[in-house]
Design a protein around this motif. Structure first.
Motif, PDB file in Angstrom:
ATOM      1  N   THR A   1      -3.314  -0.210  -3.259  1.00  0.00           N
ATOM      2  CA  THR A   1      -3.705   0.596  -4.724  1.00  0.00           C
ATOM      3  C   THR A   1      -2.628   2.225  -5.097  1.00  0.00           C
ATOM      4  O   THR A   1      -1.609   1.629  -4.566  1.00  0.00           O
ATOM      5  CB  THR A   1      -5.300   1.512  -3.440  1.00  0.00           C
TER       6      THR A   1
ATOM      7  N   GLU B   1       0.836  -1.431  -0.155  1.00  0.00           N
ATOM      8  CA  GLU B   1      -0.174  -0.320  -0.084  1.00  0.00           C
ATOM      9  C   GLU B   1       0.982   0.989   0.083  1.00  0.00           C
ATOM     10  O   GLU B   1       2.066   1.254   0.749  1.00  0.00           O
ATOM     11  CB  GLU B   1      -0.628   0.390   1.054  1.00  0.00           C
TER      12      GLU B   1
ATOM     13  N   SER C   1      -1.834   5.191  -7.253  1.00  0.00           N
ATOM     14  CA  SER C   1      -2.552   6.687  -8.199  1.00  0.00           C
ATOM     15  C   SER C   1      -1.890   6.620  -8.906  1.00  0.00           C
ATOM     16  O   SER C   1      -0.509   6.257 -10.101  1.00  0.00           O
ATOM     17  CB  SER C   1      -1.421   7.703  -7.317  1.00  0.00           C
TER      18      SER C   1
ATOM     19  N   PHE D   1      -2.428   7.324  -0.193  1.00  0.00           N
ATOM     20  CA  PHE D   1      -3.618   7.663  -0.912  1.00  0.00           C
ATOM     21  C   PHE D   1      -4.243   8.468  -1.048  1.00  0.00           C
ATOM     22  O   PHE D   1      -4.631   8.220   0.054  1.00  0.00           O
ATOM     23  CB  PHE D   1      -3.991   6.031  -0.762  1.00  0.00           C
TER      24      PHE D   1
ATOM     25  N   LYS E   1      -7.040  -0.069  -8.196  1.00  0.00           N
ATOM     26  CA  LYS E   1      -6.978  -0.792  -6.882  1.00  0.00           C
ATOM     27  C   LYS E   1      -6.692  -2.394  -7.455  1.00  0.00           C
ATOM     28  O   LYS E   1      -6.625  -2.857  -8.266  1.00  0.00           O
ATOM     29  CB  LYS E   1      -8.126  -1.222  -5.258  1.00  0.00           C
TER      30      LYS E   1
ATOM     31  N   ASP F   1      -7.341   6.824  -9.087  1.00  0.00           N
ATOM     32  CA  ASP F   1      -6.734   5.491  -8.019  1.00  0.00           C
ATOM     33  C   ASP F   1      -7.471   4.404  -8.894  1.00  0.00           C
ATOM     34  O   ASP F   1      -7.958   4.297  -9.764  1.00  0.00           O
ATOM     35  CB  ASP F   1      -7.131   5.401  -6.734  1.00  0.00           C
TER      36      ASP F   1
ATOM     37  N   THR G   1     -10.674   5.432   1.039  1.00  0.00           N
ATOM     38  CA  THR G   1     -11.842   5.162  -0.502  1.00  0.00           C
ATOM     39  C   THR G   1     -12.668   4.747   1.337  1.00  0.00           C
ATOM     40  O   THR G   1     -12.182   4.755   2.627  1.00  0.00           O
ATOM     41  CB  THR G   1     -10.667   3.922  -0.997  1.00  0.00           C
TER      42      THR G   1
ATOM     43  N   VAL H   1     -13.581   2.806  -5.136  1.00  0.00           N
ATOM     44  CA  VAL H   1     -11.814   3.819  -6.023  1.00  0.00           C
ATOM     45  C   VAL H   1     -12.014   4.918  -6.221  1.00  0.00           C
ATOM     46  O   VAL H   1     -13.938   4.674  -7.167  1.00  0.00           O
ATOM     47  CB  VAL H   1     -11.618   2.878  -6.581  1.00  0.00           C
TER      48      VAL H   1
END
Length: 321
Positions: free
Chosen positions: A60, A6, A62, A10, A30, A28, A13, A24
């Protein structure tokens, strides 16, 4: 979810794994795994996963544009250490293969990018002197970008730019460079001042020459006019003497022009002696003190008197008449 995959930045979410609902955020993605293997990519929006089939969100990524600042210390060709700061702008591609490669093929993308930047900078800058580093930073930036594009493209990353934001030599080196620049500017200022003095001297000399020329022309004109006046004066004197001699000869018999002129010279000589004696600042006459000089003066005076004697009786008779 495996915590090691991760990211720290982030976007928020809302996941409800127990109900199989995953939302999501925009920009971003997932990564969904099933039984530990890659299954799919969840794009922005709501998604349904099936925990009963061992599906879960593995992490996740970006898709936003990201920037990292890298400071690299290196040495130039002239053995000067400096710190070069590079700003690398990158982002993950939005296709599935790129997202999969970015997720599973790289543990730390920033460390990988930093390694390539260090490699390019430390292989390029040592070939260039410090003064040229400032001029060739665009070429170094392009080299960094091309190297990162070739290497990070296989991991699903796009390198947008890698500008060099700062070149920071050692403090003493900067002080020395400033002193060199200062001395150079002072030298240029001294040269300009010298040129100004030279131009000023030339202009003053030209002005003085013009004044001298004008003065010389004025003096020449004045002397010319004075010469004309003297010439006219002498012409008048000669004309007066000529008239006097002709009149004297016509009225006194037995006297020629030479006798009259000798008498006039003697008269003018005594007039000159009288004028010299009458002047307060001209009370001394320098005469030859040697016996020979006195003898010559005596003979000259006697000769003048003897020459003027024939004309003297006639002049007396004329005056009696």
């Amino acid at each position: 979810r495996p915590a090691e995959h991760e990211k720290a930045d982030f976007s928020p979410t809302m996941d409800i794994p127990c109900l199989g609902l995953v939302i999501v955020s925009e920009a971003d993605v997932k990564v969904v795994e099933q039984c530990g293997a890659f299954n799919s990519v969840a794009m922005p929006g709501p998604h349904c996963i099936l925990p009963c089939l061992c599906q879960c969100v593995a992490g996740t990524l970006s898709l936003r544009l990201q920037q990292m600042e890298i400071a690299c210390e290196t040495k130039t060709k002239d053995n000067v250490f400096c710190t070069i700061k590079v700003a690398v702008q990158y982002q993950v591609n939005s296709d599935t293969e790129s997202i999969k490669a970015a997720k599973y093929r790289l543990t730390n993308a920033k460390s990988q990018i930093e390694s390539y930047v260090f490699d390019v900078v430390r292989s390029s800058v040592p070939k260039i002197e410090l003064d040229d580093v400032f001029e060739t930073k665009e070429e170094i930036s392009n080299s960094i970008k091309h190297q990162l594009e070739a290497s990070m493209g296989d991991f699903g990353y796009t390198i947008l730019a890698s500008p060099i934001t700062d070149i920071d030599p050692d403090r003493e080196v900067k002080r020395a460079m400033n002193e060199i620049n200062k001395m150079k500017r002072l030298r240029v200022a001294a040269q300009d001042e010298g040129e100004a003095v030279k131009i000023r001297a030339i202009k003053e000399a030209e002005a003085e020459a013009a004044r001298t020329e004008i003065q010389a022309k004025a003096d020449a004109e004045a002397k010319f006019m004075q010469g004309q006046g003297i010439a006219r004066q002498r012409q008048a004197i000669i004309a007066g003497l000529r008239d006097s001699v002709n009149q004297f000869k016509s009225e006194v018999a037995g006297v020629d022009a030479k006798n009259v002129l000798d008498l006039m010279m003697i008269t003018q000589y005594f007039d000159m002696m009288k004028e010299i004696g009458a002047q307060s600042k001209s009370n001394a006459i320098f005469m030859s003190h040697s016996p020979g000089g006195l003898n010559d003066l005596t003979q000259a005076v006697q000769t003048g008197f003897m020459t003027g004697l024939p004309a003297a009786p006639a002049l007396g008779e004329k005056m009696q008449r």
